[in-house]
Design an enzyme around this catalytic site. Structure first.
Site, PDB file in Angstrom:
ATOM      1  N   CYS A   2      51.643  24.076  -0.158  1.00 47.30           N
ATOM      2  CA  CYS A   2      52.495  22.991   0.302  1.00 47.30           C
ATOM      3  C   CYS A   2      51.619  21.950   0.989  1.00 47.30           C
ATOM      4  CB  CYS A   2      53.552  23.506   1.287  1.00 47.30           C
ATOM      5  SG  CYS A   2      54.486  24.929   0.692  1.00 47.30           S
ATOM      6  N   ARG A  27      50.693  18.704  -3.884  1.00 45.06           N
ATOM      7  CA  ARG A  27      50.638  20.059  -3.354  1.00 45.06           C
ATOM      8  C   ARG A  27      51.962  20.793  -3.466  1.00 45.06           C
ATOM      9  NH1 ARG A  27      46.117  21.070  -0.282  1.00 45.06           N
ATOM     10  NH2 ARG A  27      47.183  22.787   0.757  1.00 45.06           N
ATOM     11  N   TRP A  74      55.926  23.786  -2.170  1.00 44.23           N
ATOM     12  CA  TRP A  74      55.849  24.576  -3.396  1.00 44.23           C
ATOM     13  C   TRP A  74      56.415  25.933  -3.027  1.00 44.23           C
ATOM     14  CZ3 TRP A  74      53.437  22.863  -8.053  1.00 44.23           C
ATOM     15  CH2 TRP A  74      53.489  23.783  -9.094  1.00 44.23           C
ATOM     16  N   ASN A  98      52.136  25.513   5.609  1.00 46.33           N
ATOM     17  CA  ASN A  98      51.526  25.713   4.297  1.00 46.33           C
ATOM     18  C   ASN A  98      50.835  27.060   4.321  1.00 46.33           C
ATOM     19  OD1 ASN A  98      50.181  25.457   1.802  1.00 46.33           O
ATOM     20  ND2 ASN A  98      48.406  24.559   2.821  1.00 46.33           N
ATOM     21  N   GLY A  99      51.176  27.930   3.369  1.00 45.37           N
ATOM     22  CA  GLY A  99      50.548  29.244   3.316  1.00 45.37           C
ATOM     23  C   GLY A  99      51.581  30.344   3.188  1.00 45.37           C
ATOM     24  N   GLU A 479      32.809  33.247 -18.263  1.00 48.44           N
ATOM     25  CA  GLU A 479      32.734  32.191 -17.261  1.00 48.44           C
ATOM     26  C   GLU A 479      32.000  32.675 -16.020  1.00 48.44           C
ATOM     27  OE1 GLU A 479      33.529  28.833 -14.690  1.00 48.44           O
ATOM     28  OE2 GLU A 479      33.136  29.109 -16.823  1.00 48.44           O
ATOM     29  N   LYS A 483      28.511  31.006 -14.577  1.00 45.49           N
ATOM     30  CA  LYS A 483      28.365  30.444 -13.234  1.00 45.49           C
ATOM     31  C   LYS A 483      27.197  31.084 -12.492  1.00 45.49           C
ATOM     32  CE  LYS A 483      31.413  27.305 -13.115  1.00 45.49           C
ATOM     33  NZ  LYS A 483      31.292  27.193 -14.583  1.00 45.49           N
ATOM     34  N   GLU A 486      24.021  29.651 -13.869  1.00 44.64           N
ATOM     35  CA  GLU A 486      23.850  28.232 -13.565  1.00 44.64           C
ATOM     36  C   GLU A 486      23.319  27.988 -12.165  1.00 44.64           C
ATOM     37  OE1 GLU A 486      27.020  25.516 -15.966  1.00 44.64           O
ATOM     38  OE2 GLU A 486      27.865  26.817 -14.436  1.00 44.64           O
ATOM     39  N   HIS A 502      27.888  49.329 -28.301  1.00 48.91           N
ATOM     40  CA  HIS A 502      27.207  48.765 -29.466  1.00 48.91           C
ATOM     41  C   HIS A 502      25.934  48.009 -29.068  1.00 48.91           C
ATOM     42  CE1 HIS A 502      30.511  49.883 -32.134  1.00 48.91           C
ATOM     43  NE2 HIS A 502      31.310  49.517 -31.146  1.00 48.91           N
ATOM     44  N   LYS A 602      25.877  17.019 -15.049  1.00 52.18           N
ATOM     45  CA  LYS A 602      27.328  17.210 -15.015  1.00 52.18           C
ATOM     46  C   LYS A 602      27.975  16.961 -16.367  1.00 52.18           C
ATOM     47  CE  LYS A 602      31.241  18.104 -13.147  1.00 52.18           C
ATOM     48  NZ  LYS A 602      31.519  19.489 -12.743  1.00 52.18           N
TER      49      LYS A 602
END
Length: 607
Positions: A2, A27, A74, A98-99, A479, A483, A486, A502, A602
């Site tokens: 929120c 939010r 939310w 919020n939370g 992914e 990361k 990277e 395998h 980037k």
């Protein structure tokens, strides 16, 4: 997830708070509300739905006062109704939050036993009830607020105002962002700098665990021991240069913490909050007529497309091919006329993806792009663009753009399944509910920071790391490995867990950590068997799972991090966040340049 804001000052609070809510609407948009002090008494205006609904209420019934708080919601606990909308007002206090208050049930039971009556379905009401309980016992507002904060468990950013105390607001932060803004003779509180930027000349970010007493032009910061603490103030000039980091050590750290808001903001673009239907841009072709799709992208965007392949085939029954753009552009595969070319790019300028787009168009494909920059070359050359609101990513390693891409692709899958007549309304509602719950579930991940840092100490010592996943979480293993490579420069590879036997199993010994992306909902028994094989050969199992999976993994794993239980459909989005956080923490331990890792750029605009 929120957005909250507040003001104490000399001008009418309502237009200032409403403007901040407008900037925070990404939010949450299930409901909104504002509370002010009018002649010392708390007055509220609330409305379900988007912020425009609150505006209509305020137009019909204006709200005066110079001390006020606001909220855009939310929904997590309780339906998105006017009654559940914030601010919550109990006795002498009004609260916005919020939370998630994790121990709200035990606190509520305690207060109910004392005779208090709850009127909403939200976890936040317990904050207002508890604060009023302390007020009624004779404590001053700031003491009552502090006693309340000491009882709360979970994640929160809070703002409180009190009857009879004009020009006073209490703010607090634990696990959710919050900032104080300094104006001319007035002081503001907001979930982020975006909400405060047009209003303030200076800004201060609360540290985790801070709470503050706010008056016009004055703020006293405290930690959770009650001690007064100092927090740095940034001028507007410095803010212009540093706003990207918002007090975080690196852009990547900030962008990791933006996952919940980015998921929510992106879903806001493609989901009608009232009907909970996917709303796509006008299409120059019919989804129902698409015979086949080909997905292409580069880097992390390719992994997002890989997840989408699982989704589109399973939920929309659409045949899908996928290839990295640098290969597809030269492979010249046979394509079905009238098929869908689905391209994914953060920048919209990636050279290989752009070249693949042109080749696919020449082969008679309808071109749809998922982009973060809608003024890019790919946007101009596509038949339709599905935009995502990830905002600028400064760190070279993509983080929040990845979950934004997945959010768009999940919504597209639901729309495709309905258009093709293979997804029932009940299934659509189920998947949509899981998707819309994600922002709040994602916020809970940041409470696991200490556990992720502990796991990072194991990974940081390794020369080689294996990542394993199955089903739609296999691309998340990819992914995670990317990361780690990277930004920490540790060699890492990801495999579908069933492929261990395998070849990769020959690499395993007691120096090789195996990071498992293993929610209990996705082929868990198969993954568990593969991990047991690795453990038998000395591998160090490090698992991301949920509570159900943790019960079985703890016997063989050196470290288990328990994530919120979510539907299998959205698990890839949620599990992305901790695997990216792990890479970040490992990079910190190894002292690498997190935001600008060597040899990387980037946006890859050359071949």
């Amino acid at each position: 997830m929120c957005g909250i804001c507040g003001v104490v000052g000399r001008r009418s609070a309502t237009p200032l708070v409403f403007g901040a809510l407008r900037r925070l609407e990404y939010r949450g948009y299930d409901s909104a509300g504002i509370a002010t002090l009018v002649d010392g008494r708390i007055a509220r205006r609330r409305a379900a739905g988007k912020l425009d609904n609150l505006k209509h209420v305020l137009d019909e019934s204006p709200l005066n006062g110079t001390t006020g708080i606001g909220h855009t919601r939310w929904a997590t606990h309780g339906a998105p109704t006017q009654n559940n909308a914030h601010p919550h007002h109990v006795g002498g206090v009004a609260v916005v939050h919020n939370g998630i208050i994790e121990n709200y049930e035990s606190l509520r039971d305690e207060l109910v036993a004392e005779g208090r009556v709850f009127t909403t379905q939200t976890d936040t009401e317990v904050v207002a009830q508890l604060a009023d309980h302390y007020l009624q016992s004779g404590l001053a507002p700031q003491v009552a607020a502090f006693e309340t904060l000491k009882r709360l468990r979970g994640a929160y950013a809070l703002a409180m105002i009190f009857e009879g105390h004009e020009g006073l607001m209490i703010g607090a932060r634990h696990g959710a962002p919050l900032a104080v803004g300094w104006g001319e003779g007035e002081t503001f509180l907001g979930s982020d700098s975006l909400a405060l930027a047009p209003l303030v000349i200076r800004i201060t970010y609360l540290d985790d665990g801070d709470w503050c007493v706010i008056r016009p032009g004055e703020v006293i910061f405290h930690d959770m021991t009650g001690q007064v603490v100092e927090r740095p103030v940034q001028s507007v000039a410095r803010l212009d240069a540093a706003v990207g980091k918002d007090g975080y050590r690196h852009f990547m750290e900030k962008e990791l913490h933006e996952h919940p808001s980015v998921i929510g903001q992106t879903l806001q673009r493609v989901v009608d909050p009232v009907t909970r239907e996917v709303v796509l841009p006008e299409l120059p072709f019919a989804l129902a007529d698409i015979p086949r799709a080909v997905i292409t992208a580069c880097g992390s965007a390719y992994y997002a497309g890989y997840v989408a392949r699982y989704w589109l085939e399973a939920e929309a029954r659409l045949p899908v091919d996928i290839d990295v753009a640098s290969e597809l552009r030269y492979r010249n595969p046979p394509l079905t006329e009238g098929g869908l070319a689905l391209l994914i790019s953060q920048s919209g300028e990636t050279a290989d993806t752009l070249a693949a787009l042109r080749g696919l168009r020449a082969s008679g494909q309808h071109v749809m792009s998922v982009l973060n920059v809608e003024t890019s070359t790919m946007a101009r050359e596509s038949d339709v663009v599905l935009g995502m609101d990830a905002g600028p990513e400064i760190s070279v390693a993509s983080t929040k753009a990845f979950t934004a891409q997945l959010s768009v692709l999940a919504a597209l899958t639901i729309a495709m399944g309905r258009a093709r007549g293979v997804m029932t309304p009940a299934r659509q509602q189920h998947l949509m509910a899981a998707l819309l719950d994600l922002p709040s579930e994602a916020e809970r991940i940041f409470q696991l920071g200490e556990q992720i840092r502990a796991m990072a100490h194991i990974v940081a010592k390794a020369r080689d790391v294996l990542y394993l996943g199955r089903g739609s979480c296999f691309p998340i293993a990819l992914e995670g490995a990317l990361k780690l490579k990277e930004i920490s420069y540790i060699h890492a590879e990801a495999y579908a867990a069933g492929e261990m036997k395998h070849g990769p199993i020959s690499l395993i010994d007691d120096t090789v950590p195996i990071v498992a992306v293993a929610p209990s909902t996705i082929l868990f028994d198969k993954t568990l068997s593969n991990l047991q094989e690795a453990r038998a050969r000395g591998g160090k199992i490090l698992a991301f799972t949920d509570e159900t999976g943790a019960e079985r993994l703890r016997e063989i794993a050196e470290a288990v991090i328990v994530l919120p239980h979510v539907d299998a459909f959205v698990a890839p989005i949620l599990y992305t966040i901790p695997v990216q956080m792990l890479a970040y923490e490992v990079a910190l331990l190894r002292g690498t340049d997190v935001d600008q890792p060597r040899n990387l750029a980037k946006s890859v605009t050359v071949e």
